[in-house]
Write a protein that holds these residues in place. Structure first.
Motif, PDB file in Angstrom:
ATOM      1  N   TYR A   1       0.834  -1.201   0.000  1.00 32.00           N
ATOM      2  CA  TYR A   1       0.000   0.000   0.000  1.00 32.00           C
ATOM      3  C   TYR A   1       0.871   1.254   0.000  1.00 32.00           C
ATOM      4  CZ  TYR A   1      -3.916  -3.093   0.964  1.00 32.00           C
ATOM      5  OH  TYR A   1      -4.863  -4.081   0.879  1.00 32.00           O
TER       6      TYR A   1
ATOM      7  N   GLU B   1     -13.784  11.843   0.055  1.00 33.97           N
ATOM      8  CA  GLU B   1     -12.434  11.363   0.347  1.00 33.97           C
ATOM      9  C   GLU B   1     -11.495  11.581  -0.834  1.00 33.97           C
ATOM     10  OE1 GLU B   1     -10.221   7.190   1.708  1.00 33.97           O
ATOM     11  OE2 GLU B   1     -12.021   7.161   0.455  1.00 33.97           O
TER      12      GLU B   1
ATOM     13  N   LYS C   1      -4.982   4.745   8.005  1.00 35.20           N
ATOM     14  CA  LYS C   1      -5.943   4.435   6.943  1.00 35.20           C
ATOM     15  C   LYS C   1      -5.565   3.128   6.253  1.00 35.20           C
ATOM     16  CE  LYS C   1      -7.787   7.716   4.600  1.00 35.20           C
ATOM     17  NZ  LYS C   1      -8.068   8.847   3.680  1.00 35.20           N
ATOM     18  N   ILE C   2      -4.281   2.916   6.037  1.00 37.73           N
ATOM     19  CA  ILE C   2      -3.836   1.647   5.450  1.00 37.73           C
ATOM     20  C   ILE C   2      -4.201   0.495   6.374  1.00 37.73           C
ATOM     21  CG2 ILE C   2      -1.797   0.304   4.811  1.00 37.73           C
ATOM     22  CD1 ILE C   2      -0.512   2.857   3.820  1.00 37.73           C
TER      23      ILE C   2
ATOM     24  N   ARG D   1      -6.711   0.323   8.439  1.00 37.08           N
ATOM     25  CA  ARG D   1      -8.154   0.057   8.370  1.00 37.08           C
ATOM     26  C   ARG D   1      -8.506  -0.745   7.114  1.00 37.08           C
ATOM     27  NH1 ARG D   1      -8.741   5.563  10.268  1.00 37.08           N
ATOM     28  NH2 ARG D   1      -9.168   6.234   8.131  1.00 37.08           N
ATOM     29  N   ILE D   2      -7.856  -0.407   5.982  1.00 37.25           N
ATOM     30  CA  ILE D   2      -8.129  -1.152   4.745  1.00 37.25           C
ATOM     31  C   ILE D   2      -7.684  -2.602   4.895  1.00 37.25           C
ATOM     32  CG2 ILE D   2      -7.509  -1.344   2.305  1.00 37.25           C
ATOM     33  CD1 ILE D   2      -7.296   1.702   2.220  1.00 37.25           C
TER      34      ILE D   2
ATOM     35  N   ALA E   1     -10.099  -4.583   7.013  1.00 40.82           N
ATOM     36  CA  ALA E   1     -11.299  -4.957   6.249  1.00 40.82           C
ATOM     37  C   ALA E   1     -10.991  -6.100   5.285  1.00 40.82           C
ATOM     38  CB  ALA E   1     -11.831  -3.743   5.498  1.00 40.82           C
ATOM     39  N   MET E   2      -9.782  -6.083   4.723  1.00 46.35           N
ATOM     40  CA  MET E   2      -9.394  -7.167   3.815  1.00 46.35           C
ATOM     41  C   MET E   2      -9.284  -8.498   4.556  1.00 46.35           C
ATOM     42  SD  MET E   2      -8.993  -6.293   0.616  1.00 46.35           S
ATOM     43  CE  MET E   2      -8.882  -4.799  -0.374  1.00 46.35           C
TER      44      MET E   2
ATOM     45  N   TYR F   1     -14.090  -5.577   2.899  1.00 50.92           N
ATOM     46  CA  TYR F   1     -13.861  -4.389   2.071  1.00 50.92           C
ATOM     47  C   TYR F   1     -14.834  -4.395   0.890  1.00 50.92           C
ATOM     48  CZ  TYR F   1     -11.617  -0.600  -0.403  1.00 50.92           C
ATOM     49  OH  TYR F   1     -11.378   0.604  -1.022  1.00 50.92           O
TER      50      TYR F   1
ATOM     51  N   SER G   1      -9.759   5.527  -1.501  1.00 48.40           N
ATOM     52  CA  SER G   1      -9.445   4.190  -0.976  1.00 48.40           C
ATOM     53  C   SER G   1      -9.534   3.146  -2.078  1.00 48.40           C
ATOM     54  CB  SER G   1     -10.385   3.825   0.175  1.00 48.40           C
ATOM     55  OG  SER G   1     -10.144   4.648   1.296  1.00 48.40           O
ATOM     56  N   ASP G   2     -10.538   3.278  -2.963  1.00 48.19           N
ATOM     57  CA  ASP G   2     -10.675   2.334  -4.068  1.00 48.19           C
ATOM     58  C   ASP G   2      -9.522   2.485  -5.057  1.00 48.19           C
ATOM     59  OD1 ASP G   2     -12.964   1.487  -2.880  1.00 48.19           O
ATOM     60  OD2 ASP G   2     -14.339   2.447  -4.290  1.00 48.19           O
TER      61      ASP G   2
ATOM     62  N   VAL H   1      -6.531   0.631  -3.362  1.00 48.14           N
ATOM     63  CA  VAL H   1      -6.667  -0.824  -3.466  1.00 48.14           C
ATOM     64  C   VAL H   1      -6.528  -1.261  -4.921  1.00 48.14           C
ATOM     65  CG1 VAL H   1      -8.230  -2.763  -3.108  1.00 48.14           C
ATOM     66  CG2 VAL H   1      -8.090  -0.953  -1.398  1.00 48.14           C
TER      67      VAL H   1
END
Length: 593
Positions: A34, A55, A64-65, A67-68, A71-72, A77, A103-104, A107
């Motif tokens: 990331y 965002e 933030k990384i 949190r992503i 979720a993964m 996510y 965020s999208d 990713v």
């Protein structure tokens, strides 16, 4: 935890050895990837453009990384619908463009890195679009250097390629080598996230959104099936003979020439030699000789065939049938043409491509020009490029630029002209751009004259300069901004020799393989120290579109703005308190202004 370079290196090696991927989804838990993705896309213009949520890249942080990744891990996510806008096309129609959330995008870039590392070693050498160290010029040079003797060009264009990619076909292609169902589900969710247009949700039943970060690599994976079909089926079937048979008429004259030389009849030998030079030494209609060549850039592909037109039409039909039956795509009937290579020109990547034939032009004793591929600048392109700088058929000033400095005006004209010339340097008639140079040069001088209420002659005398190039001394126009104890800023228009450069190379503007520690911004983020107050822990990155926005915001600048201006950086690592203060002060200042 493995570094990003190690992960991508392992994937490239597996792709090179054609080994399947079983645990690709687990790589999405690696924060190093990331950080690498962030370092590659934070400077893009679209990074500050919001999607369906407010965002943007502003406020990026390690939290933030985290949190992503969390979720993964739990497969929670979800991709947001893209915000759809329409951009104009040359034919007057519009093309839908999707704007994902930040965020999208992040990713999507990680997914792109993983897919590109694995699939890039397997792609065809005849594919040049959206690939590292390849671009339009590498595709055009391949045509110019290796397609000698082509008789017919088959210009292929897939109708609405990005919007017509079948999701099931794409996922089945990915599933042949990627045996990780969690990763495939993530890709499926990305493709089917939908879009918002005028705040109405729409389903994406097919296609990859234009503007999506991973769309280019997904389209290359999809169209690699087309490359394989052409290379393993069409080319072997349509290629026959080691070389052309000798021309019987040429052989007869060759025998007569040998007899005349044995007799010592020099006059007869000279006449026979002149007749031989006017004939091809090999049979151009040899039925046992066929050649098919192929090159692709994104959804545009070009085939060069040596043989009769009937067989070229059959190749076109087989190509259309494969695309329709196997890939669920349709060839554009308007743009898919069969062009006679010697009498007409095919259009590919903005160039005209033709096969040269001239029985009178000789290089030494031979007609070496015959059969060679020529790249040309289309005349309608020159006309279209001149159009913005003309009024009633004459060069006119650009009123919208008169409020800028001399440096800005010259730099604007120079950048546009330089980009056009550099793209067409492969053309044998690049000298035709002298017309564009004169139009833009006159328009620039009229713009400067309008700004200073002067004349074109005086502006030309003020800004004229001479520079040394590889082709000798050239006249150009310069505007300078002198700086104390530093080199002056120089904007330049012209001074580019309009001569063909067969080795000219312009690759797509894409980052090269560089691991994230080489990015200065990532090093600053990992230092975890606020660059405003010096506090440590839980920092965020503040982004601005341009430093000029800070300079226009008012004087004297605030403490955080001064740090950015002094460093000449559009980013600032700040703690949460300082970042909130920055946005509060910017909001208050914008209301005041």
């Amino acid at each position: 935890m493995q570094s990003a370079a190690t992960v991508l290196g392992v994937l490239r090696e597996r792709g090179r050895r054609h080994l399947p991927c079983d645990e690709l989804y687990r790589q999405l838990f690696n924060p190093q990837l990331y950080l690498l993705a962030y370092g590659r896309i934070y400077a893009n213009h679209g990074a500050m453009t919001p999607g369906v949520t407010p965002e943007t890249v502003d406020g990026m942080s390690q939290r933030k990384i985290g949190r992503i990744i969390e979720a993964m891990r739990h497969e929670r996510y979800r991709f947001h619908p893209v915000r759809r806008v329409h951009i104009p096309k040359k034919n007057g129609k519009t093309r839908p463009l999707g704007l994902p959330t930040w965020s999208d995008k992040l990713v999507g870039e990680v997914v792109r890195l993983l897919l590109e590392a694995y699939y890039e070693p397997t792609f065809s050498d005849r594919s040049h679009g959206f690939r590292p160290r390849r671009g339009c010029h590498t595709a055009l040079r391949e045509v110019a250097h290796t397609w000698t003797g082509t008789s017919w060009f088959i210009e292929g264009d897939i109708a609405d390629c990005f919007g017509s990619l079948d999701h099931q076909v794409l996922l089945s292609i990915l599933g042949e080598k990627i045996h990780d169902q969690r990763f495939l589900r993530l890709v499926r969710n990305m493709l089917s996230a939908g879009y918002l247009e005028d705040w109405k949700w729409g389903a994406t039943l097919s296609g990859a959104p234009q503007g999506g970060v991973a769309s280019p690599i997904l389209s290359n994976i999809y169209l690699h099936r087309l490359d394989e079909f052409v290379e393993t089926v069409l080319i072997p079937e349509c290629t026959r003979g080691e070389r052309r048979a000798r021309n019987p008429a040429y052989l007869e004259l060759q025998n007569l020439l040998a007899k005349a030389r044995r007799r010592g009849d020099r006059a007869e030998a000279r006449a026979l030699r002149q007749r031989m030079v006017s004939l091809p030494s090999s049979d151009p209609n040899d039925p046992s000789y066929r050649r098919l060549r192929y090159v692709r850039y994104a959804d545009d592909h070009l085939l060069g065939f040596t043989g009769p037109k009937a067989e070229a039409e059959q190749i076109k039909r087989r190509l259309a049938g494969f695309l329709r039956d196997e890939l669920k795509l349709e060839l554009s009937q308007e743009k898919t043409l069969i062009t006679h290579a010697r009498t007409r020109a095919a259009r590919f990547l903005g160039y005209e491509i033709t096969t040269q034939h001239n029985d009178t032009k000789k290089t030494g004793r031979y007609r070496r020009v015959n059969g060679q591929i020529a790249l040309r600048v289309p005349r309608d392109v020159i006309k279209a490029k001149c159009e913005p700088y003309l009024a009633r058929g004459k060069p006119a000033k650009r009123t919208e630029l008169t409020n800028g400095s001399d440096h800005a005006i010259v730099a604007t004209f120079g950048a546009v002209f330089r980009g056009i010339v550099q793209y067409y340097l492969l053309a044998g008639d690049v000298f035709r751009l002298h017309r564009l140079q004169w139009v833009m040069e006159t328009s620039m001088l009229k713009t400067l004259a309008g700004k200073h209420r002067s004349t074109v002659t005086k502006m030309a005398a003020k800004h004229k300069a001479r520079i040394d190039t590889l082709a000798g001394t050239r006249v150009c126009f310069e505007a300078r901004i002198e700086r104390k104890n530093r080199k002056p800023l120089v904007a330049r228009f012209g001074g580019i020799p309009l001569q063909q450069q067969r080795s000219a190379k312009i690759t797509d503007h894409r980052p090269v393989w560089v691991d994230y520690p080489h990015k200065e911004l990532i090093t600053r983020l990992l230092a975890d120290t606020c660059e405003v107050c010096g506090a440590t822990g839980d920092v965020q990155v503040h982004h601005v579109r341009a430093l000029a926005d800070l300079a226009r915001a008012g004087w004297p600048p605030s403490d955080w703005a001064r740090v950015m201006l002094d460093r000449r950086r559009k980013t600032l690592v700040a703690c949460e308190a300082c970042h909130d203060r920055i946005h509060t002060s910017r909001t208050a200042r914008s209301h005041t202004l």
